[in-house]
Design an enzyme around this catalytic site. Structure first.
Site, mmCIF file in Angstrom:
data_model
loop_
_atom_site.group_PDB
_atom_site.id
_atom_site.type_symbol
_atom_site.label_atom_id
_atom_site.label_comp_id
_atom_site.label_asym_id
_atom_site.label_seq_id
_atom_site.Cartn_x
_atom_site.Cartn_y
_atom_site.Cartn_z
ATOM 1 N N TYR A 60 -14.887 69.021 102.777
ATOM 2 C CA TYR A 60 -15.782 67.886 103.070
ATOM 3 C C TYR A 60 -16.825 67.729 101.957
ATOM 4 C CZ TYR A 60 -19.526 65.241 105.373
ATOM 5 O OH TYR A 60 -20.505 64.316 105.669
ATOM 6 N N LYS A 119 -17.783 64.596 99.136
ATOM 7 C CA LYS A 119 -19.082 63.930 98.969
ATOM 8 C C LYS A 119 -19.575 64.061 97.519
ATOM 9 C CE LYS A 119 -19.309 62.275 103.117
ATOM 10 N NZ LYS A 119 -19.287 60.817 103.365
HETATM 11 N N1 LIG Z 1 -23.702 63.221 110.866
HETATM 12 C C1 LIG Z 1 -24.219 63.797 109.804
HETATM 13 O O1 LIG Z 1 -25.001 64.786 109.918
HETATM 14 C C2 LIG Z 1 -23.956 63.287 108.426
HETATM 15 C C3 LIG Z 1 -23.034 62.295 108.173
HETATM 16 N N2 LIG Z 1 -22.832 61.869 106.877
HETATM 17 C C4 LIG Z 1 -21.879 60.822 106.571
HETATM 18 O O2 LIG Z 1 -22.270 59.619 107.237
HETATM 19 C C5 LIG Z 1 -21.120 58.840 107.581
HETATM 20 C C6 LIG Z 1 -21.142 58.510 109.074
HETATM 21 O O3 LIG Z 1 -21.183 59.742 109.806
HETATM 22 P P1 LIG Z 1 -21.359 59.813 111.407
HETATM 23 O O4 LIG Z 1 -21.937 58.577 111.919
HETATM 24 O O5 LIG Z 1 -22.019 61.096 111.654
HETATM 25 O O6 LIG Z 1 -19.820 59.920 111.842
HETATM 26 P P2 LIG Z 1 -19.133 59.613 113.282
HETATM 27 O O7 LIG Z 1 -17.873 60.436 113.281
HETATM 28 O O8 LIG Z 1 -20.112 59.829 114.369
HETATM 29 O O9 LIG Z 1 -18.757 58.063 113.200
HETATM 30 C C7 LIG Z 1 -17.840 57.637 112.229
HETATM 31 C C8 LIG Z 1 -17.253 56.283 112.571
HETATM 32 O O10 LIG Z 1 -16.304 55.991 111.518
HETATM 33 C C9 LIG Z 1 -15.078 55.564 112.106
HETATM 34 N N3 LIG Z 1 -13.978 55.943 111.202
HETATM 35 C C10 LIG Z 1 -13.495 57.175 110.959
HETATM 36 N N4 LIG Z 1 -12.477 57.116 110.094
HETATM 37 C C11 LIG Z 1 -12.311 55.810 109.789
HETATM 38 C C12 LIG Z 1 -11.402 55.112 108.969
HETATM 39 N N5 LIG Z 1 -10.424 55.745 108.284
HETATM 40 N N6 LIG Z 1 -11.521 53.773 108.851
HETATM 41 C C13 LIG Z 1 -12.481 53.106 109.558
HETATM 42 N N7 LIG Z 1 -13.347 53.723 110.372
HETATM 43 C C14 LIG Z 1 -13.259 55.057 110.490
HETATM 44 C C15 LIG Z 1 -15.011 56.262 113.453
HETATM 45 O O11 LIG Z 1 -14.147 55.572 114.357
HETATM 46 C C16 LIG Z 1 -16.481 56.244 113.886
HETATM 47 O O12 LIG Z 1 -16.785 55.059 114.590
HETATM 48 C C17 LIG Z 1 -19.915 59.682 107.148
HETATM 49 O O13 LIG Z 1 -19.468 59.262 105.885
HETATM 50 C C18 LIG Z 1 -20.477 61.092 107.066
HETATM 51 O O14 LIG Z 1 -19.743 61.896 106.186
HETATM 52 C C19 LIG Z 1 -23.518 62.398 105.826
HETATM 53 C C20 LIG Z 1 -24.429 63.384 106.036
HETATM 54 C C21 LIG Z 1 -24.726 63.906 107.344
HETATM 55 C C1 LIG Z 2 -22.097 66.430 107.964
HETATM 56 C C2 LIG Z 2 -22.945 66.542 106.792
HETATM 57 O O1 LIG Z 2 -22.735 65.910 105.807
HETATM 58 C C3 LIG Z 2 -24.034 67.385 106.863
HETATM 59 C C4 LIG Z 2 -24.836 67.633 105.695
HETATM 60 O O2 LIG Z 2 -24.329 67.901 107.896
#
Ligand SMILES: NC(=O)C1=CN([C@@H]2O[C@H](COP(=O)(O)OP(=O)(O)OC[C@H]3O[C@@H](n4cnc5c(N)ncnc54)[C@H](O)[C@@H]3O)[C@@H](O)[C@H]2O)C=CC1
Ligand SMILES: CC(=O)C(C)=O
Length: 256
Positions: free
Chosen positions: A152, A156
């Site tokens: 992962y 990033k």
């Molecule tokens: N939650 C966290 O602590 C962190 C998240 N991020 C990044 O932020 C972004 C959003 O994360 P979250 O909201 O936590 O994730 P989440 O898993 O809660 O929501 C992700 C959404 O993206 C959709 N999705 C997944 N794969 C897809 C695809 N191939 N095509 C279209 N839609 C798709 C899912 O259906 C879901 O609605 C991600 O890129 C994640 O890597 C970055 C740092 C921290």
């Molecule tokens: C999911 C993710 O990117 C972290 C830093 O928690």
């Protein structure tokens, strides 16, 4: 005329928070997600808050889907001024256990998906007098890798590289490309990460999450709204002179 923002993976979590904030800022909203039912529920919720939004089903790892999301947005609202490459997936396992299939899956969504989003958005924005803004989901794990999140984290790091290269290539077309790097955000992604991490580390459910959160200098976990505050700035004219940056928004967890 109102500007238009596309948010991939916008049905829930950080993407939903960003979509709601940009809708409140006055953008017309296009929510892309693989989960169309959830995206439609989110749109219905937004409509009650006077946010003009549509849902589009699409898998960001498919190049054609990304171009279709953009063409649907243009057909409905006339332009794409902001494209948020938010969709991403997690995988928790030691690097020694990563299979070719898993590696391909996570790179397909997080890296290829981001590149296809950049391509689709750039094609449209190059035709617009004022260009546009592409905003990518990086992470603090894209600057300092996390154990058990090695694959992962490497996706990033790649998003950071794509952000820098796209900013340089697209500046001449008035297209700015930046990224947000959240810390530990309470979404379904972290529910899944915690569930797997506690297995590997022989801990109680919730303990992996708590151990991360207690290291945050601002003494609380992050919400999608915290991330959306930064994205609102990156989508606005206040950030017009900024491009190629990956900005931490993490309560002080990573200080460089
Ligand atoms: N939650 C966290 O602590 C962190 C998240 N991020 C990044 O932020 C972004 C959003 O994360 P979250 O909201 O936590 O994730 P989440 O898993 O809660 O929501 C992700 C959404 O993206 C959709 N999705 C997944 N794969 C897809 C695809 N191939 N095509 C279209 N839609 C798709 C899912 O259906 C879901 O609605 C991600 O890129 C994640 O890597 C970055 C740092 C921290
Ligand atoms: C999911 C993710 O990117 C972290 C830093 O928690």
């Amino acid at each position: 005329m109102s500007k238009v923002a596309v948010i991939t993976g916008g049905a829930q979590g950080i993407g939903k928070g960003i979509a709601e904030r940009l809708g409140t800022d006055g953008f017309k909203i296009v929510i892309n997600d693989m989960n169309l039912d959830l995206a439609n529920e989110t749109v219905d919720e937004f409509k009650k808050k006077d946010i003009d939004a549509i849902a589009v089903k699409g898998d960001v790892s498919k190049q054609d889907d990304q171009f279709k999301t953009v063409s649907d947005a243009v057909e409905k609202f006339g332009s794409v001024d902001v494209f948020v490459n938010n969709a991403g997936i997690d995988q928790v396992e030691p690097l020694e256990e990563v299979t070719p299939e898993n590696l391909e899956k996570i790179f397909n969504v997080n890296v290829f998906g981001t590149l296809y989003g950049i391509q689709a958005a750039a094609k449209q924005m190059k035709e617009q007098e004022d260009g546009g803004k592409i905003i990518n989901a990086c992470s603090i794990a894209g600057k300092t890798a996390f154990e058990l999140l090695g694959a992962y984290s490497s996706t990033k790091f790649a998003v950071n590289g794509l952000t820098q290269a796209a900013a340089k290539e697209l500046a001449q077309h008035k297209i700015k490309v930046n990224a947000y790097c959240p810390g530990i955000v309470g979404t379904s992604m972290w529910d899944r990460i915690d569930a797997k991490m506690v297995e590997y580390k022989n801990m109680e459910p919730g303990q992996a999450w708590e151990e991360q959160v207690k290291q945050i200098p601002l003494e609380r976990s992050q919400t999608p709204e915290d991330v959306a505050n930064l994205v609102s700035y990156l989508a606005s004219s206040d950030s017009d002179y900024m491009t190629g940056q990956a900005i931490n928004i993490d309560g002080g967890l990573e200080v460089h």
